[in-house]
Design an enzyme around this catalytic site. Structure first.
Site: not given
Ligand code: AMP
Length: 217
Positions: A18, A91, A130, A163, A174
């Site tokens: 994404k 989400r 990554r 990360r 996740r």
């Molecule tokens: P991402 O970079 O999108 O994988 O997000 C990394 C982490 O941020 C996720 O594993 C969640 O802990 C948190 N996070 C990001 N977006 C959301 C969301 N819309 N709702 C809840 N937690 C989020």
């Protein structure tokens, strides 16, 4: 997809591409790319009140509470003059409903939701390799999209990092969270008739061509 101030929602499991695809699409179409994960990581780094609250959830691969996320996204909608490619939000079903309410209240149209798909095994493989640039947010993969010089960002020369949540045990968590909590969001947009799917197998270029097709439709 130009002309009207709109939102495209980018859905899919972590590591499906994404960020890579969304950043490129937004840049080429002059949309704002807004990734809630990036916004949270920035908040954690700066130790803002939201960042301090979010950190523990993120480290465990859990979702940050809806109320915090809704606030972050409302700020984005309030401050952007450009159309927005939204990556990582909504989400949960509750977030999807709040986004509808905010969009209506603030004069935005959710145009489509794009679901990027890939198997869990492929995702674990990709996420383990990554690396990201903490400075300009560029995304690399040591196998499929390596930086030119050993773990240094091609764009800004910062040292790339992995990360914290890209460790295998957190990746599995996740993915589980994604299947449990984000699947209803997919169905929500499907039932509204605005869901479209893009298969993420293949090279970034091939996936981008597919993304371009569905966003031009
Ligand atoms: P991402 O970079 O999108 O994988 O997000 C990394 C982490 O941020 C996720 O594993 C969640 O802990 C948190 N996070 C990001 N977006 C959301 C969301 N819309 N709702 C809840 N937690 C989020």
């Amino acid at each position: 997809m130009s002309g009207q101030r709109g939102i495209i929602v980018l859905l899919g499991p972590p590591g499906v591409g994404k960020g890579t695809q969304g950043q490129r699409w937004a840049e080429e179409n002059e949309w704002l790319y807004a990734a809630t994960g990036d916004l949270l990581r920035e908040a954690v780094q700066k130790q803002t009140p939201i960042g301090i609250q979010a950190k523990a959830y993120m480290e465990k691969g859990l979702l940050v509470p809806d109320e915090l996320m809704d606030k972050i996204v409302e700020e984005v909608l309030l401050n952007s003059k450009q159309s927005i490619l939204l990556d990582g939000y909504p989400r949960t079903l509750a977030q999807a409903q709040v986004l509808d309410e905010m969009a209506q209240r603030l004069g935005w149209k959710i145009q489509i939701a794009v679901l990027m798909t890939l198997s869990d095994d492929e995702i674990v493989d990709r996420l383990s390799a990554r690396r990201i640039c903490p400075n300009c947010k560029a995304i690399y993969n040591l196998k499929s999209k390596p930086p030119r010089n050993d773990e240094i960002c091609d764009e800004c020369s910062a040292k790339l990092i992995q990360r914290d949540d890209d460790r295998p045990e957190v990746i599995r968590k996740r993915l589980a969270v994604y299947h449990e909590q984000t699947a209803p969001v997919v169905n929500y947009y499907r039932s509204k008739g605005i869901l479209t799917e893009v298969c993420s197998l293949g090279t970034p270029e091939e996936v981008y061509e597919r993304l371009k097709k569905v966003t031009l439709a």
